[in-house]
Design an enzyme around this catalytic site. Sequence first.
Site, mmCIF file in Angstrom:
data_model
loop_
_atom_site.group_PDB
_atom_site.id
_atom_site.type_symbol
_atom_site.label_atom_id
_atom_site.label_comp_id
_atom_site.label_asym_id
_atom_site.label_seq_id
_atom_site.Cartn_x
_atom_site.Cartn_y
_atom_site.Cartn_z
ATOM 1 N N GLU A 124 32.954 98.724 51.360
ATOM 2 C CA GLU A 124 33.629 97.418 51.394
ATOM 3 C C GLU A 124 32.805 96.339 50.685
ATOM 4 O O GLU A 124 33.366 95.371 50.178
ATOM 5 C CB GLU A 124 33.888 96.982 52.848
ATOM 6 N N HIS A 158 27.616 124.959 52.997
ATOM 7 C CA HIS A 158 28.507 126.117 52.998
ATOM 8 C C HIS A 158 29.948 125.726 52.701
ATOM 9 O O HIS A 158 30.875 126.508 52.897
ATOM 10 C CB HIS A 158 28.402 126.841 54.348
ATOM 11 N N LYS A 171 47.997 96.858 54.535
ATOM 12 C CA LYS A 171 48.507 96.202 55.748
ATOM 13 C C LYS A 171 49.843 95.537 55.457
ATOM 14 O O LYS A 171 50.790 95.653 56.236
ATOM 15 C CB LYS A 171 47.516 95.136 56.242
HETATM 16 O O1 LIG Z 1 36.917 93.226 63.798
HETATM 17 P P1 LIG Z 1 38.236 93.159 63.161
HETATM 18 O O2 LIG Z 1 38.587 91.772 62.717
HETATM 19 O O3 LIG Z 1 39.303 93.753 64.041
HETATM 20 O O4 LIG Z 1 38.205 94.017 61.851
HETATM 21 C C1 LIG Z 1 38.014 95.391 61.825
HETATM 22 C C2 LIG Z 1 37.898 95.911 60.406
HETATM 23 O O5 LIG Z 1 39.151 95.864 59.763
HETATM 24 C C3 LIG Z 1 39.364 95.144 58.578
HETATM 25 O O6 LIG Z 1 40.574 95.511 57.984
HETATM 26 C C4 LIG Z 1 38.214 95.147 57.597
HETATM 27 O O7 LIG Z 1 38.442 95.839 56.415
HETATM 28 C C5 LIG Z 1 36.909 95.602 58.181
HETATM 29 O O8 LIG Z 1 35.868 95.000 57.447
HETATM 30 C C6 LIG Z 1 36.787 95.243 59.639
HETATM 31 O O9 LIG Z 1 35.537 95.637 60.129
#
Ligand SMILES: O=P(O)(O)OC[C@H]1O[C@H](O)[C@H](O)[C@@H](O)[C@@H]1O
Length: 447
Positions: free
Chosen positions: A287, A308, A422
């Site tokens: 990331e 393996h 998303k």
């Molecule tokens: O802690 P949160 O805000 O739930 O995020 C959880 C995770 O999901 C996101 O989509 C990011 O890509 C991550 O960098 C992050 O650690």
Amino acid sequence: MSKLQVKLNNIYQFVDASDVLSLKNKVNDCQKLIEGKTGKGSDFLGWVTLPAEITDDQLKSIEKVANELRSKSEFVVVVGIGGSYLGAKAVIEALGNSFSMLDNGGTKVLFAGNSICEDYHAELLKLLDKHTYSIVVISKSGTTTEPAIAFRLLKQHLEGKVGKTEAASRIVAITDQSKGALRKLADTEGYRTFVIPDDVGGRYSVLTPVGLLPIAIAGFDIRQLVEGARQAMTDTSVGVPFEQNPACQYAAARNVLYAKGKKVEIMVNYTPKLHYITEWWKQLYGESEGKENKGIFPAGVDFTTDLHSMGQYIQEGERFIFETVVSVEKPSHTLNIPNDPENLDQLNFLTGKRLSEVNHMAELGTIVAHNDGGVPCIQISIPELSAFWIGYLLYFFERACAISGYLLDVNPFDQPGVEAYKKNMFALLGKPGFEDEGKALRKRLGI
Ligand SMILES: O=P(O)(O)OC[C@H]1O[C@H](O)[C@H](O)[C@@H](O)[C@@H]1O
């Protein structure tokens, strides 16, 4: 003297030592950007001095909640994904007994919300029907779908089992100081909370309550973990010269290899206990660097297991890879290979040798074989698998990651690309406001 060592001699068949050294000034500039907080994404540099800033009171309050949850729970379910999951999982796996899930003593930490797998969560709820448990729900943004779904399920389950008031006393939320749905929910329901500092991104948050609370619940010494990170902070700071600074050495070496076309870095371990350290590292580096069509692709293998399976590819496949071998000098146990009078497997030449010696020779033999096959190997070693050295290792990788990101000239602290899936997922699921996108996507997918 015990220390984390970075050895580069097994990359010098492929790049010159002078190539690595030539990055010295650039790396030092990156170090200044980090400590002066003047580089890209400088709002997210809270992790740099975090180990030194954690107070005794903060550690005490984490330990207090951990002990309380332990005292009344057979299981504690930690709900989170990405940076809100991997650090704790990595440390617990690295320090724990490989079979601790099968013994009867002590509170076990389970994880949820790191996938949307229906079967996993259904099986978890079924298990929890029969046991006492508490929940630690972690989300920096407080809006991430996977943990939010898991938390809905678990909250309802726990409330149904012990009642709303008792459930509220068994739920701890770790989230932003003031923003996000989880903060709102925690305030409404009266959950105890810990705060993820604004200036610490999820993947750099293992040394905040995000990592420390679950690790303390699992029964490990968070003070030693922080102590190790403190030492690493000192040893990798801007004042430590390039030649003696392990984070600078590692960052420079991997970037020189990348410039020579080695676009995939495979993290190698020789103990399954480090499997999730690799997973944590993959998120940290993936990331942080993978953007603007740039970045080393972080991959991982567990040796000798994967010799393996993936060993063939690494030895003879496309030559765009290098390895970073993380080894532990001293195992915690002693086990010698027994003699067998029959000697049918013809291994009596190993009689009396420790497994660690065999493992070590496998490691050295593999490095040479992979070198001969065209794969450079960076070697990183820590003295032992202890809370101190894992804390050290985590901070070391964070520091080297920030330097590497700045060498690539990207912002190592954002992750804009994660939003794309998303948006599509929500559109396909019919989220209000996403109707047009949903229609277009369904047409594209033929559904
Ligand atoms: O802690 P949160 O805000 O739930 O995020 C959880 C995770 O999901 C996101 O989509 C990011 O890509 C991550 O960098 C992050 O650690």
